[in-house]
Design a protein around this motif. Structure first.
Motif, PDB file in Angstrom:
ATOM      1  N   ASN A 241       0.901  -1.253   0.246  1.00 49.98           N
ATOM      2  CA  ASN A 241       0.072  -0.065   0.152  1.00 49.98           C
ATOM      3  C   ASN A 241       0.834   1.340   0.022  1.00 49.98           C
ATOM      4  OD1 ASN A 241      -2.297  -1.483   0.109  1.00 49.98           O
ATOM      5  ND2 ASN A 241      -2.322  -1.311   2.431  1.00 49.98           N
TER       6      ASN A 241
ATOM      7  N   GLY B  28      -3.089   0.494  -1.855  1.00 48.21           N
ATOM      8  CA  GLY B  28      -4.282   0.928  -1.501  1.00 48.21           C
ATOM      9  C   GLY B  28      -3.939   2.106  -0.474  1.00 48.21           C
TER      10      GLY B  28
ATOM     11  N   ILE C 241      -7.310   6.063   5.349  1.00 43.82           N
ATOM     12  CA  ILE C 241      -8.141   7.097   5.519  1.00 43.82           C
ATOM     13  C   ILE C 241      -8.171   7.288   6.870  1.00 43.82           C
ATOM     14  CG2 ILE C 241      -9.969   8.416   5.355  1.00 43.82           C
ATOM     15  CD1 ILE C 241      -8.321   7.644   2.483  1.00 43.82           C
TER      16      ILE C 241
ATOM     17  N   ALA D 293      -5.891   8.867  -4.843  1.00 40.98           N
ATOM     18  CA  ALA D 293      -6.593   8.165  -5.727  1.00 40.98           C
ATOM     19  C   ALA D 293      -6.041   8.461  -7.238  1.00 40.98           C
ATOM     20  CB  ALA D 293      -8.084   8.776  -5.892  1.00 40.98           C
TER      21      ALA D 293
ATOM     22  N   VAL E  65      -9.141   0.139   0.214  1.00 45.28           N
ATOM     23  CA  VAL E  65      -9.684   1.586   1.125  1.00 45.28           C
ATOM     24  C   VAL E  65      -9.507   0.992   2.266  1.00 45.28           C
ATOM     25  CG1 VAL E  65     -10.686   3.435   1.161  1.00 45.28           C
ATOM     26  CG2 VAL E  65     -10.301   2.265  -0.977  1.00 45.28           C
TER      27      VAL E  65
ATOM     28  N   LEU F  47     -15.426   6.289  -0.731  1.00 39.95           N
ATOM     29  CA  LEU F  47     -15.381   5.062  -1.739  1.00 39.95           C
ATOM     30  C   LEU F  47     -15.964   5.659  -3.326  1.00 39.95           C
ATOM     31  CD1 LEU F  47     -16.438   2.579   0.732  1.00 39.95           C
ATOM     32  CD2 LEU F  47     -14.246   2.338  -0.049  1.00 39.95           C
TER      33      LEU F  47
ATOM     34  N   PHE G 287     -13.124   7.253  -5.268  1.00 36.71           N
ATOM     35  CA  PHE G 287     -12.198   5.864  -5.778  1.00 36.71           C
ATOM     36  C   PHE G 287     -12.873   5.305  -6.970  1.00 36.71           C
ATOM     37  CE2 PHE G 287      -9.325   6.948  -2.007  1.00 36.71           C
ATOM     38  CZ  PHE G 287      -8.092   6.359  -2.740  1.00 36.71           C
TER      39      PHE G 287
ATOM     40  N   ILE H 198     -11.979  -2.165  -6.149  1.00 37.09           N
ATOM     41  CA  ILE H 198     -12.064  -1.283  -4.931  1.00 37.09           C
ATOM     42  C   ILE H 198     -12.717  -2.250  -3.779  1.00 37.09           C
ATOM     43  CG2 ILE H 198     -12.963   0.801  -3.988  1.00 37.09           C
ATOM     44  CD1 ILE H 198     -11.291   1.411  -6.572  1.00 37.09           C
TER      45      ILE H 198
END
Length: 344
Positions: A184, A221, A224, A237, A250, A276, A279, A288
Protein backbone atom coordinates in the motif's frame (compact mmCIF):
# COMPACT_ATOMS: atom_id res chain seq x y z
CA UNK A 1 0.96 16.36 -8.78
CA UNK A 2 0.05 19.99 -9.28
CA UNK A 3 -3.07 21.28 -7.59
CA UNK A 4 -3.60 24.50 -9.52
CA UNK A 5 -5.97 24.59 -12.47
CA UNK A 6 -6.87 27.69 -14.42
CA UNK A 7 -10.25 26.33 -15.50
CA UNK A 8 -11.52 22.98 -14.29
CA UNK A 9 -14.47 21.14 -15.76
CA UNK A 10 -16.32 21.81 -12.53
CA UNK A 11 -15.72 25.55 -12.86
CA UNK A 12 -16.94 25.45 -16.45
CA UNK A 13 -20.27 23.84 -15.49
CA UNK A 14 -21.51 26.01 -12.59
CA UNK A 15 -25.15 25.49 -13.52
CA UNK A 16 -25.09 21.78 -12.77
CA UNK A 17 -27.10 20.94 -9.68
CA UNK A 18 -25.57 18.19 -7.51
CA UNK A 19 -27.76 15.38 -8.88
CA UNK A 20 -26.72 16.23 -12.43
CA UNK A 21 -23.09 16.69 -11.38
CA UNK A 22 -22.81 13.14 -9.99
CA UNK A 23 -24.24 11.74 -13.21
CA UNK A 24 -21.79 13.91 -15.13
CA UNK A 25 -18.90 12.44 -13.13
CA UNK A 26 -20.16 8.89 -13.65
CA UNK A 27 -20.31 9.39 -17.41
CA UNK A 28 -16.80 10.85 -17.39
CA UNK A 29 -15.54 7.81 -15.51
CA UNK A 30 -17.23 5.45 -17.94
CA UNK A 31 -15.53 7.25 -20.81
CA UNK A 32 -12.19 6.81 -19.09
CA UNK A 33 -11.78 10.51 -18.37
CA UNK A 34 -10.05 11.54 -15.17
CA UNK A 35 -11.89 13.78 -12.73
CA UNK A 36 -10.24 17.12 -12.01
CA UNK A 37 -9.05 17.91 -8.52
CA UNK A 38 -11.98 20.29 -8.06
CA UNK A 39 -14.42 17.55 -9.07
CA UNK A 40 -12.77 15.12 -6.67
CA UNK A 41 -13.03 17.64 -3.85
CA UNK A 42 -16.69 18.18 -4.71
CA UNK A 43 -17.33 14.48 -4.10
CA UNK A 44 -15.57 14.53 -0.73
CA UNK A 45 -17.32 17.70 0.44
CA UNK A 46 -20.78 16.85 -0.89
CA UNK A 47 -23.70 17.63 1.41
CA UNK A 48 -24.76 14.58 3.37
CA UNK A 49 -28.22 14.92 1.81
CA UNK A 50 -26.56 14.13 -1.53
CA UNK A 51 -25.12 10.80 -0.41
CA UNK A 52 -27.72 8.55 -2.04
CA UNK A 53 -27.60 10.27 -5.46
CA UNK A 54 -23.79 10.20 -5.22
CA UNK A 55 -23.73 6.46 -4.47
CA UNK A 56 -26.26 5.83 -7.24
CA UNK A 57 -23.87 7.47 -9.69
CA UNK A 58 -20.90 5.50 -8.33
CA UNK A 59 -22.95 2.29 -8.64
CA UNK A 60 -23.51 2.94 -12.33
CA UNK A 61 -19.74 2.78 -12.81
CA UNK A 62 -19.32 -0.21 -10.51
CA UNK A 63 -22.09 -2.16 -12.22
CA UNK A 64 -20.62 -1.55 -15.68
CA UNK A 65 -17.50 -3.53 -14.77
CA UNK A 66 -18.61 -5.80 -11.92
CA UNK A 67 -22.39 -6.07 -12.10
CA UNK A 68 -23.76 -7.09 -8.71
CA UNK A 69 -20.89 -9.39 -7.83
CA UNK A 70 -18.73 -9.07 -4.72
CA UNK A 71 -15.22 -10.49 -4.43
CA UNK A 72 -14.22 -11.92 -1.06
CA UNK A 73 -10.67 -11.94 0.26
CA UNK A 74 -9.28 -13.58 3.40
CA UNK A 75 -5.94 -12.75 4.94
CA UNK A 76 -3.66 -14.62 7.29
CA UNK A 77 -1.13 -12.89 9.51
CA UNK A 78 1.76 -15.13 8.53
CA UNK A 79 4.33 -13.31 10.71
CA UNK A 80 3.19 -11.09 13.54
CA UNK A 81 4.98 -8.20 15.22
CA UNK A 82 8.78 -8.07 15.36
CA UNK A 83 8.78 -5.31 12.72
CA UNK A 84 11.61 -2.75 12.72
CA UNK A 85 9.61 -0.10 10.84
CA UNK A 86 8.01 2.89 12.60
CA UNK A 87 4.63 3.05 10.82
CA UNK A 88 2.47 5.05 13.21
CA UNK A 89 -0.78 3.26 12.41
CA UNK A 90 0.49 -0.28 12.92
CA UNK A 91 0.26 -2.34 16.10
CA UNK A 92 3.10 -4.55 14.83
CA UNK A 93 5.57 -1.66 14.51
CA UNK A 94 8.66 -1.26 16.67
CA UNK A 95 7.13 1.97 18.05
CA UNK A 96 3.91 0.23 19.12
CA UNK A 97 3.21 -0.82 22.69
CA UNK A 98 0.05 -2.69 21.73
CA UNK A 99 -0.19 -6.15 23.34
CA UNK A 100 -0.33 -8.31 20.21
CA UNK A 101 0.87 -11.85 19.44
CA UNK A 102 4.45 -11.99 18.16
CA UNK A 103 5.69 -14.94 16.14
CA UNK A 104 7.96 -15.81 13.24
CA UNK A 105 6.78 -17.01 9.82
CA UNK A 106 4.09 -19.67 10.05
CA UNK A 107 4.96 -23.14 8.78
CA UNK A 108 3.62 -24.59 5.56
CA UNK A 109 0.89 -26.67 7.17
CA UNK A 110 -0.54 -23.63 8.95
CA UNK A 111 -0.52 -21.62 5.74
CA UNK A 112 -2.27 -24.49 3.95
CA UNK A 113 -4.88 -24.68 6.70
CA UNK A 114 -5.50 -20.97 6.21
CA UNK A 115 -6.08 -21.54 2.52
CA UNK A 116 -8.67 -24.21 3.27
CA UNK A 117 -10.37 -21.79 5.65
CA UNK A 118 -10.45 -19.16 2.90
CA UNK A 119 -12.31 -21.59 0.66
CA UNK A 120 -14.80 -22.36 3.41
CA UNK A 121 -15.53 -18.64 3.68
CA UNK A 122 -16.15 -18.44 -0.10
CA UNK A 123 -13.12 -16.23 -0.58
CA UNK A 124 -11.60 -16.19 -4.04
CA UNK A 125 -8.30 -14.65 -2.91
CA UNK A 126 -6.09 -15.77 -0.03
CA UNK A 127 -3.74 -13.07 1.23
CA UNK A 128 -0.49 -14.10 2.93
CA UNK A 129 0.71 -11.10 4.94
CA UNK A 130 3.93 -10.83 6.95
CA UNK A 131 5.14 -8.00 9.17
CA UNK A 132 8.63 -6.66 8.49
CA UNK A 133 10.61 -4.44 6.19
CA UNK A 134 10.92 -7.23 3.64
CA UNK A 135 11.24 -11.01 3.54
CA UNK A 136 14.42 -12.89 4.35
CA UNK A 137 15.39 -15.66 1.94
CA UNK A 138 14.28 -18.26 4.47
CA UNK A 139 10.89 -16.60 4.86
CA UNK A 140 10.54 -16.37 1.11
CA UNK A 141 11.34 -20.08 0.81
CA UNK A 142 8.53 -20.88 3.26
CA UNK A 143 5.99 -18.78 1.39
CA UNK A 144 7.04 -20.11 -2.03
CA UNK A 145 6.74 -23.72 -0.85
CA UNK A 146 3.26 -23.13 0.59
CA UNK A 147 2.04 -21.22 -2.45
CA UNK A 148 3.17 -23.95 -4.83
CA UNK A 149 1.12 -26.54 -2.93
CA UNK A 150 -1.92 -24.31 -2.59
CA UNK A 151 -1.90 -23.61 -6.31
CA UNK A 152 -1.69 -27.31 -7.14
CA UNK A 153 -4.53 -28.37 -4.84
CA UNK A 154 -7.00 -25.50 -4.36
CA UNK A 155 -8.99 -23.11 -6.61
CA UNK A 156 -7.67 -19.94 -4.99
CA UNK A 157 -5.87 -16.85 -6.14
CA UNK A 158 -2.91 -15.93 -3.95
CA UNK A 159 -1.94 -12.43 -2.88
CA UNK A 160 1.32 -11.89 -0.99
CA UNK A 161 2.16 -8.89 1.16
CA UNK A 162 5.67 -9.28 2.53
CA UNK A 163 7.08 -5.75 2.51
CA UNK A 164 9.70 -4.22 0.24
CA UNK A 165 10.84 -6.59 -2.52
CA UNK A 166 14.05 -7.10 -4.42
CA UNK A 167 13.66 -7.93 -8.13
CA UNK A 168 14.72 -11.56 -7.73
CA UNK A 169 12.30 -12.01 -4.83
CA UNK A 170 9.44 -10.69 -6.93
CA UNK A 171 10.35 -13.12 -9.71
CA UNK A 172 10.40 -16.08 -7.30
CA UNK A 173 6.95 -15.26 -5.99
CA UNK A 174 5.55 -14.92 -9.50
CA UNK A 175 7.13 -18.21 -10.58
CA UNK A 176 5.64 -19.96 -7.54
CA UNK A 177 2.17 -18.87 -8.62
CA UNK A 178 1.45 -15.71 -6.63
CA UNK A 179 -1.19 -13.86 -8.61
CA UNK A 180 -1.06 -10.53 -6.84
CA UNK A 181 1.36 -8.56 -4.69
CA UNK A 182 0.11 -5.96 -2.22
CA UNK A 183 2.10 -2.99 -1.01
CA UNK A 184 0.00 0.00 0.00
CA UNK A 185 0.99 3.60 -0.60
CA UNK A 186 -1.08 4.26 2.57
CA UNK A 187 -1.24 8.05 2.31
CA UNK A 188 -0.23 10.95 0.09
CA UNK A 189 3.38 11.79 -0.68
CA UNK A 190 3.08 15.02 1.34
CA UNK A 191 1.61 13.29 4.39
CA UNK A 192 3.92 10.28 4.29
CA UNK A 193 6.77 11.60 6.50
CA UNK A 194 4.30 12.20 9.33
CA UNK A 195 3.32 8.52 9.28
CA UNK A 196 6.57 6.65 8.57
CA UNK A 197 10.25 7.64 8.56
CA UNK A 198 12.08 4.31 8.24
CA UNK A 199 11.24 3.94 4.56
CA UNK A 200 9.91 6.27 1.89
CA UNK A 201 6.85 6.72 -0.27
CA UNK A 202 9.06 6.13 -3.33
CA UNK A 203 10.27 2.80 -1.95
CA UNK A 204 6.68 1.66 -1.63
CA UNK A 205 5.86 2.74 -5.17
CA UNK A 206 9.00 0.99 -6.44
CA UNK A 207 7.91 -2.30 -4.85
CA UNK A 208 4.57 -2.09 -6.67
CA UNK A 209 6.51 -1.58 -9.90
CA UNK A 210 8.71 -4.60 -9.10
CA UNK A 211 5.60 -6.72 -8.71
CA UNK A 212 4.32 -5.55 -12.09
CA UNK A 213 7.65 -6.25 -13.79
CA UNK A 214 7.66 -9.77 -12.37
CA UNK A 215 4.21 -10.43 -13.84
CA UNK A 216 2.12 -10.18 -10.68
CA UNK A 217 -1.03 -8.10 -10.52
CA UNK A 218 -0.28 -4.91 -8.56
CA UNK A 219 -2.38 -4.29 -5.45
CA UNK A 220 -1.94 -1.01 -3.59
CA UNK A 221 -4.22 1.06 -1.44
CA UNK A 222 -4.64 3.62 1.28
CA UNK A 223 -5.52 4.17 4.92
CA UNK A 224 -7.98 7.00 5.49
CA UNK A 225 -7.97 8.82 8.81
CA UNK A 226 -4.28 9.56 9.40
CA UNK A 227 -4.38 13.35 9.38
CA UNK A 228 -4.62 13.76 5.62
CA UNK A 229 -6.58 16.57 3.94
CA UNK A 230 -9.27 16.12 1.32
CA UNK A 231 -6.71 17.22 -1.28
CA UNK A 232 -4.42 14.44 -0.03
CA UNK A 233 -7.21 11.90 -0.55
CA UNK A 234 -7.73 13.05 -4.14
CA UNK A 235 -3.97 12.83 -4.67
CA UNK A 236 -3.96 9.24 -3.33
CA UNK A 237 -6.60 8.22 -5.85
CA UNK A 238 -4.68 9.97 -8.65
CA UNK A 239 -1.45 8.22 -7.62
CA UNK A 240 -3.00 4.75 -7.59
CA UNK A 241 -4.62 5.36 -10.97
CA UNK A 242 -1.27 6.42 -12.41
CA UNK A 243 0.56 3.55 -10.71
CA UNK A 244 -1.75 1.12 -12.48
CA UNK A 245 -2.96 -0.73 -9.40
CA UNK A 246 -5.41 -3.46 -10.40
CA UNK A 247 -6.76 -3.84 -6.88
CA UNK A 248 -7.16 -0.97 -4.41
CA UNK A 249 -7.90 -1.71 -0.74
CA UNK A 250 -9.39 1.36 0.92
CA UNK A 251 -8.74 1.02 4.65
CA UNK A 252 -10.17 3.29 7.32
CA UNK A 253 -7.92 3.64 10.32
CA UNK A 254 -8.85 1.37 13.20
CA UNK A 255 -6.86 3.15 15.89
CA UNK A 256 -5.20 0.70 18.27
CA UNK A 257 -4.21 1.63 21.84
CA UNK A 258 -0.44 1.66 22.17
CA UNK A 259 0.22 3.01 18.66
CA UNK A 260 1.16 6.63 17.85
CA UNK A 261 -2.24 7.11 16.18
CA UNK A 262 -4.20 5.65 19.08
CA UNK A 263 -6.11 8.90 19.61
CA UNK A 264 -6.96 9.54 15.96
CA UNK A 265 -10.64 10.26 15.37
CA UNK A 266 -12.83 7.76 13.58
CA UNK A 267 -13.71 8.64 9.98
CA UNK A 268 -17.45 9.45 9.94
CA UNK A 269 -19.43 6.83 8.07
CA UNK A 270 -20.87 9.29 5.55
CA UNK A 271 -17.40 10.65 4.76
CA UNK A 272 -16.08 7.11 4.32
CA UNK A 273 -18.79 6.43 1.73
CA UNK A 274 -17.87 9.60 -0.17
CA UNK A 275 -14.25 8.44 -0.21
CA UNK A 276 -15.30 5.13 -1.77
CA UNK A 277 -17.37 6.94 -4.40
CA UNK A 278 -14.35 9.10 -5.26
CA UNK A 279 -12.13 6.05 -5.75
CA UNK A 280 -14.76 4.43 -7.97
CA UNK A 281 -14.97 7.53 -10.17
CA UNK A 282 -11.19 7.89 -10.46
CA UNK A 283 -10.40 4.17 -10.76
CA UNK A 284 -13.53 2.88 -12.52
CA UNK A 285 -12.27 -0.51 -13.72
CA UNK A 286 -10.23 -1.41 -10.65
CA UNK A 287 -11.24 -3.73 -7.86
CA UNK A 288 -12.09 -1.36 -5.02
CA UNK A 289 -12.00 -3.22 -1.71
CA UNK A 290 -13.51 -1.76 1.44
CA UNK A 291 -10.90 -3.12 3.80
CA UNK A 292 -9.57 -2.72 7.32
CA UNK A 293 -11.58 -0.61 9.73
CA UNK A 294 -14.86 -0.83 7.84
CA UNK A 295 -16.65 -2.30 10.86
CA UNK A 296 -15.66 0.51 13.25
CA UNK A 297 -15.89 3.40 10.78
CA UNK A 298 -18.86 2.52 8.58
CA UNK A 299 -20.66 0.64 11.37
CA UNK A 300 -24.31 0.07 10.40
CA UNK A 301 -23.79 1.68 6.98
CA UNK A 302 -21.41 -1.05 5.78
CA UNK A 303 -23.86 -2.38 3.15
CA UNK A 304 -23.91 0.99 1.37
CA UNK A 305 -20.15 0.68 0.76
CA UNK A 306 -20.82 -2.05 -1.80
CA UNK A 307 -22.56 0.38 -4.12
CA UNK A 308 -19.10 1.82 -4.82
CA UNK A 309 -16.73 -0.98 -3.75
CA UNK A 310 -16.92 -4.47 -5.22
CA UNK A 311 -14.72 -6.37 -2.79
CA UNK A 312 -14.34 -6.95 0.97
CA UNK A 313 -12.18 -8.89 3.40
CA UNK A 314 -14.02 -11.59 5.34
CA UNK A 315 -13.02 -12.51 8.87
CA UNK A 316 -10.37 -10.92 11.03
CA UNK A 317 -7.59 -8.57 9.96
CA UNK A 318 -3.95 -8.69 11.04
CA UNK A 319 -4.38 -7.82 14.72
CA UNK A 320 -7.95 -6.49 14.85
CA UNK A 321 -11.21 -8.43 14.62
CA UNK A 322 -13.63 -8.31 11.72
CA UNK A 323 -17.30 -9.16 11.89
CA UNK A 324 -18.62 -12.70 11.62
CA UNK A 325 -18.24 -14.24 8.18
CA UNK A 326 -21.91 -15.24 8.25
CA UNK A 327 -22.82 -11.56 8.71
CA UNK A 328 -20.83 -10.60 5.61
CA UNK A 329 -22.49 -13.34 3.58
CA UNK A 330 -25.90 -12.21 4.86
CA UNK A 331 -25.13 -8.57 4.05
CA UNK A 332 -24.30 -9.46 0.45
CA UNK A 333 -27.41 -11.60 0.09
CA UNK A 334 -29.68 -8.96 1.61
CA UNK A 335 -28.39 -6.39 -0.90
CA UNK A 336 -29.34 -8.70 -3.74
CA UNK A 337 -25.67 -9.03 -4.65
CA UNK A 338 -23.78 -12.23 -5.40
CA UNK A 339 -20.47 -13.61 -4.12
CA UNK A 340 -18.04 -14.03 -7.00
CA UNK A 341 -16.37 -17.40 -6.69
CA UNK A 342 -12.82 -17.92 -7.89
CA UNK A 343 -12.54 -19.12 -11.49
CA UNK A 344 -8.95 -20.30 -12.18
Amino acid sequence: MTTTHSASKLDSTPSLNPNILWQHLAQQALRGERLTIDEGLAVLTADDDQLLPLLHAAFQVRSRYYGRKVKLNMLINAKSGLCPEDCGYCSQSIVSAAPIPKYTMLDKETLLAGAREALSRKAGTYCIVAAGRGPTERELDQVVEAVAEIRSTMPLKICACLGLLKPQQARRLAEAGVHRYNHNLNTSRANYPSITTTHTYDQRAATVEQAKLAGMSPCSGVIIGMGETDADIVEMAYALRELGADSIPVNFLHSVPGTPLADAKRTPALKALKVLALFRFLCPKQEIRVAGGREVNLRTLQPLALYAANSVFVGDYLTTPGQAVSSDHQMIEDLGFEIELCAI
